[in-house]
Motif scaffolding. Sequence first.
Motif, PDB file in Angstrom:
ATOM      1  N   ASN A 109     -71.864   3.736   2.818  1.00  0.00           N
ATOM      2  CA  ASN A 109     -72.971   3.290   3.671  1.00  0.00           C
ATOM      3  C   ASN A 109     -73.127   1.770   3.681  1.00  0.00           C
ATOM      4  N   ILE A 110     -72.639   1.092   2.629  1.00  0.00           N
ATOM      5  CA  ILE A 110     -72.802  -0.355   2.529  1.00  0.00           C
ATOM      6  C   ILE A 110     -71.762  -1.107   3.334  1.00  0.00           C
ATOM      7  N   THR A 111     -70.505  -0.666   3.241  1.00  0.00           N
ATOM      8  CA  THR A 111     -69.431  -1.437   3.864  1.00  0.00           C
ATOM      9  C   THR A 111     -68.283  -0.552   4.316  1.00  0.00           C
ATOM     10  N   SER A 112     -67.668  -0.944   5.416  1.00  0.00           N
ATOM     11  CA  SER A 112     -66.484  -0.226   5.880  1.00  0.00           C
ATOM     12  C   SER A 112     -65.244  -0.684   5.118  1.00  0.00           C
ATOM     13  N   ASP A 113     -65.341  -1.836   4.466  1.00  0.00           N
ATOM     14  CA  ASP A 113     -64.199  -2.380   3.721  1.00  0.00           C
ATOM     15  C   ASP A 113     -64.205  -1.802   2.309  1.00  0.00           C
ATOM     16  N   HIS A 114     -63.964  -0.507   2.244  1.00  0.00           N
ATOM     17  CA  HIS A 114     -63.998   0.162   0.947  1.00  0.00           C
ATOM     18  C   HIS A 114     -62.782   1.060   0.763  1.00  0.00           C
ATOM     19  N   ILE A 115     -62.419   1.235  -0.496  1.00  0.00           N
ATOM     20  CA  ILE A 115     -61.398   2.195  -0.892  1.00  0.00           C
ATOM     21  C   ILE A 115     -62.011   3.038  -2.006  1.00  0.00           C
ATOM     22  N   ILE A 116     -62.137   4.311  -1.768  1.00  0.00           N
ATOM     23  CA  ILE A 116     -62.661   5.232  -2.783  1.00  0.00           C
ATOM     24  C   ILE A 116     -61.484   6.030  -3.325  1.00  0.00           C
ATOM     25  N   ILE A 117     -61.312   5.983  -4.622  1.00  0.00           N
ATOM     26  CA  ILE A 117     -60.159   6.629  -5.236  1.00  0.00           C
ATOM     27  C   ILE A 117     -60.603   7.720  -6.190  1.00  0.00           C
ATOM     28  N   ARG A 118     -60.081   8.909  -5.950  1.00  0.00           N
ATOM     29  CA  ARG A 118     -60.326  10.034  -6.852  1.00  0.00           C
ATOM     30  C   ARG A 118     -59.034  10.378  -7.577  1.00  0.00           C
ATOM     31  N   SER A 119     -59.171  10.742  -8.819  1.00  0.00           N
ATOM     32  CA  SER A 119     -58.020  11.192  -9.579  1.00  0.00           C
ATOM     33  C   SER A 119     -58.489  12.193 -10.620  1.00  0.00           C
TER      34      SER A 119
END
Length: 285
Positions: A145-155
Amino acid sequence: MSELINDTNIIWVTGNKGFIGNAICTCLENEGFTVVGTDAELSVCESERLEAFAEEIQPRAVINCAGIRRDATSLSNRVKAYEVNAIGARNVALAANTVGATIIQVSSDDVYSSKLDEPVNEFDNPHPNTPYGKSKRAGEMMVRNITSDHIIIRSSWLYHTSGGRLREILDAAAAGANCPARTDQFAAPTSVDTYVKFMIKVLERDGTGTFHIASRGQASRYDFAAKVLELAGYNPESILVPEADPKTAENVVLESLMLEMFGAELPTWEDDLESYMKAAGLATS
């Protein structure tokens, strides 16, 4: 920090003294990045201080490893978990956004139900059923919601030589002790080296969105421990004590579909483990 301001390769890592944060810092430094790490001295709950620090060092990216761990999260402290894992993630995203940096949010397979019938990819909807998973899911949503310049990584089941399950297994073997291992908990064990390698690939290609970084295949905790011992030259059957409990059985296997769409191919968990242990001088062959 002023000498760092003109360095366009700066990566800021929050929670750098934790298991994941410390390992990520080491791997990034080995890849030639300038790493600036912060931990409890700069709490992710202090938004104004975070933004001031971001202005000072001007990072290219911020990797948010700060968080309340799974084993330290329960119903009794869920307020603190949300404060750090969710609001803290929002604060770090705001700080990154202030200086035009990419935020890389370290998330977890715990955002899914702990008992799944089949592997899940990035397009499957999360349904966490633990306080920890819910707080990490909230953190993902805050960042989005804050920024489109994001990378969310799940492992899942990240391992490293300095501690955690891999070290416990090898220490037990070296001491001639038994080591309990669950036969009813399944995931995709992944080395921290593979994790950071593909994290960098996503960043270098200006990727955005959610990515699963997990080795291919699946293993029980017993399978993983047995392979570790086998590679280290031990007889797994003489060390491991199989355990199971239907109440805490787990099956959460991540598929890295987004990386496959990028043209990347992750190793199998067996090959990943063997390569990692050989590089660390822990494999006998």
